[in-house]
Design a protein around this motif. Structure first.
Motif, short mmCIF file in Angstrom:
data_model
loop_
_atom_site.label_atom_id
_atom_site.label_comp_id
_atom_site.label_asym_id
_atom_site.label_seq_id
_atom_site.Cartn_x
_atom_site.Cartn_y
_atom_site.Cartn_z
N ASP B 9 0.82 -1.23 0.00
CA ASP B 9 0.00 0.00 0.00
C ASP B 9 0.84 1.27 0.00
O ASP B 9 0.38 2.33 -0.42
CB ASP B 9 -0.91 0.04 1.24
N GLN B 10 2.06 1.14 0.50
CA GLN B 10 2.94 2.32 0.58
C GLN B 10 3.71 2.56 -0.72
O GLN B 10 4.40 3.57 -0.85
CB GLN B 10 3.93 2.16 1.73
N ARG B 88 0.20 -3.79 -7.59
CA ARG B 88 -0.07 -2.35 -7.41
C ARG B 88 -0.10 -1.60 -8.74
O ARG B 88 -0.94 -0.74 -8.95
CB ARG B 88 1.05 -1.80 -6.52
#
Lengths: 115, 115
Positions: B9-10, B88
């Motif tokens: 997520d980062q 991602r």
């Protein structure tokens, strides 16, 4: 006076990625792509930053060969060099644009550009 | 002691592109991909630069979430975070690796990694 642009052979992957490693510049590219790759006037990017700021980022994108800047009368038209980039690095631009589409803030810019 | 790595997520597109905007770091990524994404020891990148230089670039890649560095005994194993990056930013890593494959000098590095 025409501004300098690198030729297709001069396009350098590291330079292009380095220049795109910036939220505002990704925003400008997403904005152009969201507008169907049609030319946009400098002023239309002001939603992404101040005039000085945008001028700086547009110069960086032009120097790396990501965009083309043409002086038309008193204004400057910016286009994405999609054909040149696709020829040199197939699929790269599309994958970056698709990834940039998920960035917060850029959605708004894209909608503004289209409308 | 485990080194810090960003979570999926980062992962940040601008940071990843910025970090890959460097010939040596592109070389490291192409080297890992050319080796079938198998882990490589730090020392195996020395064909691309000095030890200090490579350590610096590997830290940059790890901090941006492009690679994972694991201490195994006295050595450090580097892996490409392909699954995380693909989840991602689908297609991004592959298009960059394909484009990097055309860079002069990297062909040799890839062949060395495979043999």
């Amino acid at each position: 006076m025409a501004l300098p642009h690198p030729s297709v052979d001069q396009l350098d992957l590291a330079s292009i990625l380095g220049v795109l490693g910036d939220q505002t510049r990704l925003g400008i590219v997403a904005y152009l792509a969201g507008n169907g790759d049609k030319p946009l006037n400098c002023g239309q990017f002001l939603v992404l930053g101040s005039k000085t700021n945008i001028s700086y980022h547009l110069a960086k994108l032009r120097e790396a060969g990501v965009t083309r800047t043409e002086a038309v009368g008193t204004s400057r038209l910016i286009t994405l060099r999609r054909d040149d980039l696709d020829r040199r690095f197939p699929g790269l631009l599309d994958s970056i644009i698709a990834s940039a589409g998920e960035l917060p803030g850029l959605e708004d810019a894209r909608v503004d550009a289209v409308t």
